[in-house]
Write a protein that holds these residues in place. Structure first.
Motif, PDB file in Angstrom:
ATOM      1  N   UNK A  85      77.350 -10.950 -16.650  1.00  0.00           N
ATOM      2  CA  UNK A  85      77.560 -12.105 -15.763  1.00  0.00           C
ATOM      3  C   UNK A  85      76.659 -13.274 -16.150  1.00  0.00           C
ATOM      4  N   UNK A  86      75.456 -12.946 -16.633  1.00  0.00           N
ATOM      5  CA  UNK A  86      74.551 -14.025 -17.058  1.00  0.00           C
ATOM      6  C   UNK A  86      75.064 -14.704 -18.311  1.00  0.00           C
ATOM      7  N   UNK A  87      75.578 -13.879 -19.229  1.00  0.00           N
ATOM      8  CA  UNK A  87      76.006 -14.419 -20.525  1.00  0.00           C
ATOM      9  C   UNK A  87      77.420 -15.002 -20.480  1.00  0.00           C
ATOM     10  N   UNK A  88      78.167 -14.670 -19.444  1.00  0.00           N
ATOM     11  CA  UNK A  88      79.594 -15.028 -19.410  1.00  0.00           C
ATOM     12  C   UNK A  88      80.410 -13.889 -20.011  1.00  0.00           C
ATOM     13  N   UNK A  89      81.530 -13.564 -19.385  1.00  0.00           N
ATOM     14  CA  UNK A  89      82.310 -12.416 -19.860  1.00  0.00           C
ATOM     15  C   UNK A  89      83.798 -12.730 -19.803  1.00  0.00           C
ATOM     16  N   UNK A  90      84.531 -12.127 -20.725  1.00  0.00           N
ATOM     17  CA  UNK A  90      85.985 -12.273 -20.692  1.00  0.00           C
ATOM     18  C   UNK A  90      86.667 -10.962 -20.356  1.00  0.00           C
ATOM     19  N   UNK A  91      86.194  -9.889 -20.993  1.00  0.00           N
ATOM     20  CA  UNK A  91      86.751  -8.560 -20.737  1.00  0.00           C
ATOM     21  C   UNK A  91      85.664  -7.681 -20.141  1.00  0.00           C
ATOM     22  N   UNK A  92      85.990  -6.873 -19.118  1.00  0.00           N
ATOM     23  CA  UNK A  92      84.960  -5.945 -18.649  1.00  0.00           C
ATOM     24  C   UNK A  92      84.641  -4.889 -19.701  1.00  0.00           C
ATOM     25  N   UNK A  93      83.494  -4.280 -19.526  1.00  0.00           N
ATOM     26  CA  UNK A  93      83.078  -3.189 -20.404  1.00  0.00           C
ATOM     27  C   UNK A  93      83.824  -1.923 -20.005  1.00  0.00           C
ATOM     28  N   UNK A  94      84.293  -1.204 -21.020  1.00  0.00           N
ATOM     29  CA  UNK A  94      84.989   0.059 -20.757  1.00  0.00           C
ATOM     30  C   UNK A  94      83.995   1.181 -21.029  1.00  0.00           C
ATOM     31  N   UNK A  95      83.718   2.003 -20.030  1.00  0.00           N
ATOM     32  CA  UNK A  95      82.653   2.991 -20.196  1.00  0.00           C
ATOM     33  C   UNK A  95      82.915   4.179 -19.273  1.00  0.00           C
ATOM     34  N   UNK A  96      82.535   5.370 -19.721  1.00  0.00           N
ATOM     35  CA  UNK A  96      82.635   6.520 -18.817  1.00  0.00           C
ATOM     36  C   UNK A  96      81.530   6.391 -17.765  1.00  0.00           C
ATOM     37  N   UNK A  97      81.749   6.984 -16.582  1.00  0.00           N
ATOM     38  CA  UNK A  97      80.704   6.862 -15.570  1.00  0.00           C
ATOM     39  C   UNK A  97      79.434   7.563 -16.024  1.00  0.00           C
ATOM     40  N   UNK A  98      79.574   8.644 -16.769  1.00  0.00           N
ATOM     41  CA  UNK A  98      78.382   9.312 -17.284  1.00  0.00           C
ATOM     42  C   UNK A  98      77.637   8.393 -18.253  1.00  0.00           C
ATOM     43  N   UNK A  99      78.384   7.779 -19.151  1.00  0.00           N
ATOM     44  CA  UNK A  99      77.782   6.841 -20.098  1.00  0.00           C
ATOM     45  C   UNK A  99      77.067   5.708 -19.392  1.00  0.00           C
ATOM     46  N   UNK A 100      77.686   5.222 -18.337  1.00  0.00           N
ATOM     47  CA  UNK A 100      77.091   4.096 -17.608  1.00  0.00           C
ATOM     48  C   UNK A 100      75.754   4.482 -16.981  1.00  0.00           C
ATOM     49  N   UNK A 101      75.666   5.736 -16.518  1.00  0.00           N
ATOM     50  CA  UNK A 101      74.388   6.174 -15.938  1.00  0.00           C
ATOM     51  C   UNK A 101      73.333   6.302 -17.033  1.00  0.00           C
ATOM     52  N   UNK A 102      73.729   6.925 -18.152  1.00  0.00           N
ATOM     53  CA  UNK A 102      72.795   7.116 -19.260  1.00  0.00           C
ATOM     54  C   UNK A 102      72.241   5.766 -19.725  1.00  0.00           C
ATOM     55  N   UNK A 103      73.116   4.764 -19.766  1.00  0.00           N
ATOM     56  CA  UNK A 103      72.678   3.452 -20.244  1.00  0.00           C
ATOM     57  C   UNK A 103      72.024   2.614 -19.142  1.00  0.00           C
ATOM     58  N   UNK A 104      71.895   3.213 -17.949  1.00  0.00           N
ATOM     59  CA  UNK A 104      71.224   2.477 -16.866  1.00  0.00           C
ATOM     60  C   UNK A 104      72.061   1.371 -16.252  1.00  0.00           C
ATOM     61  N   UNK A 105      73.371   1.443 -16.429  1.00  0.00           N
ATOM     62  CA  UNK A 105      74.228   0.377 -15.892  1.00  0.00           C
ATOM     63  C   UNK A 105      74.656   0.635 -14.450  1.00  0.00           C
ATOM     64  N   UNK A 106      74.612   1.901 -14.053  1.00  0.00           N
ATOM     65  CA  UNK A 106      74.915   2.283 -12.661  1.00  0.00           C
ATOM     66  C   UNK A 106      73.708   3.074 -12.168  1.00  0.00           C
ATOM     67  N   UNK A 107      73.234   2.789 -10.942  1.00  0.00           N
ATOM     68  CA  UNK A 107      71.955   3.370 -10.499  1.00  0.00           C
ATOM     69  C   UNK A 107      71.934   4.880 -10.361  1.00  0.00           C
TER      70      UNK A 107
END
Lengths: 509, 509
Positions: free
Chosen positions: B249-271
């Motif tokens: 959101x800070x950088x500006x986005x066109x397409x959302x990121x496609x990620x598994x929920x597990x991956x998102x947790x590992x990468x710290x994207x979901x709390x």
């Protein structure tokens, strides 16, 4: 069992086991409001689903709508609720307590006071020297108190609005669009389920007289010239109902009259097929919910009990521990509401039929979810001399249908039991898994909330691939192969099989 | 299709065909209130049932409650709604129209004004010389307008009450009893479906911003020290979701990121897992409802968009014709609400676990039935260059599932068709019988309301015991034996079979 005690026992189980509790209990509650916990909610859903299946989905010309709970003032100006939906109120000059004048007089003088004028009520209070029951203070003159909850829609200077006191008005004010949806062909019915609100002066008796309640209503619109041409009447004609006629009420009655709905019409005891159809349907529905037919009847309301425009009101009354109580109202509202709204909104509600222009009449079966639920609780409540307490709910209404217990946690029994529980859930059963405490205690807990069957997984399950099913009511157990479990449970629940038919599998204790 | 036109087209079909209409329409309506007609109600029920099945019944530790819609003041004193659940309001001194100050400023200056102080709003109105958009009159200073509908419980001098602005508070104030029902074992979830009310200053955009709406909410209570030990996380770990991170959101986005929920947790994207679990479940649910996954994503709210106590809020946003719109909110509310109510009511909400005393944290997926329904309508709306209009609803969400037509009324075709319709109803299909008008017109009417399949009974039905099934989307027809009808329809609806697989039965035209 004394009368008061039964309601108290039900309140006690309700609180302890997640059926019903007072709203905002931790803040001291709000009189006349109740919350339904996990088990109460499952039962409500079953009540609504049973009603919806037989009164809406199985029908061909009945559709359900979902109208707004908050409605603007003009709706209630037209319907008459703004002027006359009120109860007489007196207030204590000293302690400021409020009472319903007619009820207070009835309690103290034991004479009927409902429906009297304010002047007559004042006179009775004076003549009988009635004072405030709380502090003996002087009572004010009676005044009419409108029972609708009012609010403001929009900010300052907005529109007055009221929480609906009945779901019916949503249907009447939508009549033109709904008739269009039904292609302007009579008869058709419009159903609705949802909350209604009445600011009762003195809410009481647990969930029986509350300020917020849920209704299941239908407005069945028909051509009054064809009031005895209900398209499906034949299907119910031979159903017997319990009836208390006006004549019986005048003479005094002990047992209701047992009569088929067709017979009742022929004898002029029920005004028409549209009303009679619903009396038959309600009888069948309540029986399926575990309320014995000996415990309820339809009472033809006296003239002074029904609105002036009524072409006949029949209350379904049940015999509860605290007395007779109406739980379903059946009303022939004629074209009164449609005419009122047509005039006030300058809309035509006429339907053309072979040259005639008809404003349809309406038959209205109106049920309260809360009162039906309470009746089921009371009629299914059981206790024995060991102090064992249980609800003998039929499976159709039981909040949970089967409990699965491993005999022990160890040796893989817990995992095996959980898998069986999981499969039963997948198959659509409301299954409950319980691993803690002695097996007898688990049975007692399951019985108390009316779970009809408990399945126990023990060492034989592992060795012989069998499980036991315990019947709540007989406390007998059978042992059957795991692979038959789903089918056997299904048959027991649908009533296709009785537990006693499995005699060969009975575990002798 | 221009943007405005799509909503207008949907409103048009909704009004004409019994989906949705303004409340109290015959009295000029009440801004921000809508009634759901027969088809709208059937769709609402399917939305709620799909949610209930996967979010409640399929779960093991989630139970639903039914709390009061009207709550006494202390509840909202404690929750903070009485003080701060408000929007800034300005009023025209001349014509008395009211506007939400921040929205008015945003519309005129195109700069963000949400969340600014009253002083800052006043300054912007002055600096930009903003006058009343209706009459050019002078605007008042901004003031906070509380969005709760207030009323009086009991008669004069009674208790202040408010219609709940969210269903969540019922759950928090019942926590102690509910935890007891769950035997004080974390984690557990409490669900609720029901109406909430917000007295919006300017309701708009059909059913997207209304004053009465229905929510489906869960409060999932968990031990914050075990926030990554969700008992069923494995089952969803590999599900892919669309995510818009704060960084994007800070950088500006066109397409959302496609990620598994597990991956998102590992990468710290979901709390944590409790939140991630619901993002996966919601993705699956919306897809089943006919909303393509390319049309929605989860946006991690910025700090200033979420409450100060939030441990992470993720809005599910959809790409609607009028812009991006939140239709589901996911919030980590921490222990904020429980602590507030525990303190205000002097109740302990602690749960003991192996010596620790825990006030649980809560993950809350909160959905609006109305917004989901609108999204389905928009995403399933189709029109072609012949002017043919239809809703491409999946069967799982279609208000009616099959239409049965006799080719002609005469020669017994009508009776035969009606019997088939009746049998389909008995088998649980939402079937609609239609006899009037040319067959092409009947297909068009059925398509317009999204009925997936039409069954036609013709002379061959009588002679050869076959019927035709017409597929809404391809407009192709197959002819099959009557006796296979139920099974074939079932397979087509469950998606077990595609229409094209019945090539051998295709009717060549």
């Amino acid at each position: 069992m004394t009368e008061e005690r039964l309601m108290d026992k039900i309140i006690d189980v309700s609180l302890r086991r997640g059926f019903i509790s007072p709203t905002a209990e931790i803040y001291g509650g709000a009189g006349g409001f109740y919350d339904y916990g996990p088990l109460g909610t499952l039962m409500r859903q079953k009540i609504i689903d049973l009603w919806r299946q037989s009164f809406v989905l199985d029908e061909d010309k009945v559709f359900e709508i979902t109208g707004s709970l908050l409605l603007p003032e003009p709706v209630f100006q037209a319907s008459g609720h703004l002027d006359s939906f009120s109860d007489p109120l007196v207030q204590c000059d000293k302690c400021k307590s409020m009472f319903r004048a007619d009820e207070l007089i009835e309690q103290i003088t034991k004479q009927k006071a409902e429906g009297l004028t304010l002047e007559a009520l004042d006179k009775l209070i004076q003549d009988n020297s009635i004072n405030c029951p709380s502090c003996k203070g002087e009572l004010s003159k009676a005044r009419q108190f409108n029972l609708m909850f009012g609010t403001e829609i929009g900010s300052t200077g907005g529109m007055k609005g009221y929480l609906r006191p009945e779901t019916a008005q949503n249907i009447f004010i939508n009549f033109k669009r709904l008739a269009g949806f039904m292609r302007n062909k009579l008869p058709f019915g419009i159903a609705q389920v949802g909350h209604s609100f009445r600011n009762e002066i003195s809410p009481r008796n647990f969930i029986l007289r509350v300020r917020q309640f849920e209704q299941m209503e239908i407005e069945m619109f028909y051509d009054p010239e064809k009031e005895n041409e209900h398209p499906r009447f034949d299907e119910v004609a031979e159903i017997e109902i319990n009836l208390v006629t006006r004549e019986m009420q005048e003479k005094g009655w002990e047992e209701p009259l047992r009569v088929t709905v067709e017979g009742a019409i022929v004898e002029g005891l029920i005004p028409n097929q549209y009303l009679a159809y619903y009396l038959a349907m309600e009888t069948e529905m309540l029986k399926a919910m575990g309320i014995p037919e000996t415990e309820f009847w339809f009472r033809h309301m006296q003239d002074h009990e029904a609105p002036h425009y009524s072409a006949g009101n029949f209350d379904l009354e049940v015999n509860l521990s605290l007395g007779h109580m109406e739980i379903i109202g059946n009303a022939l509202r004629t074209d009164y509401d449609l005419q009122k709204h047509a005039k006030a909104s300058n809309t035509s509600f006429e339907i053309a039929d072979e040259g005639r222009k008809i404003v349809p009449h309406v038959a209205e079966p109106s049920m309260g979810v809360d009162r039906i639920l309470y009746t089921i609780l009371e009629k299914c409540y059981r206790e024995d001399d060991r102090g064992w307490v249980w609800f003998q709910f039929p499976a159709a209404i039981a909040p949970l249908e089967v409990a699965v217990f491993p005999l022990m946690k160890k040796d893989g029994l817990a995992e095996l039991a959980y898998d069986i529980h999981d499969e039963l859930k997948d198959a659509g059963y409301l299954s409950f898994y319980d691993v803690s405490g002695k097996i007898g205690k688990r049975y007692a807990r399951a019985d108390e909330i009316g779970i009809p069957f408990c399945v126990t997984i023990d060492y034989e399950t592992k060795e012989e691939l069998t499980v036991t099913i315990r019947d709540r009511d007989s406390m007998q157990q059978i042992r059957i192969p795991i692979e038959d479990l789903e089918v056997v449970l299904g048959e027991l629940m649908d009533g296709e099989a009785e537990f006693s038919e499995f005699e060969d599998y009975l575990i002798k204790s």
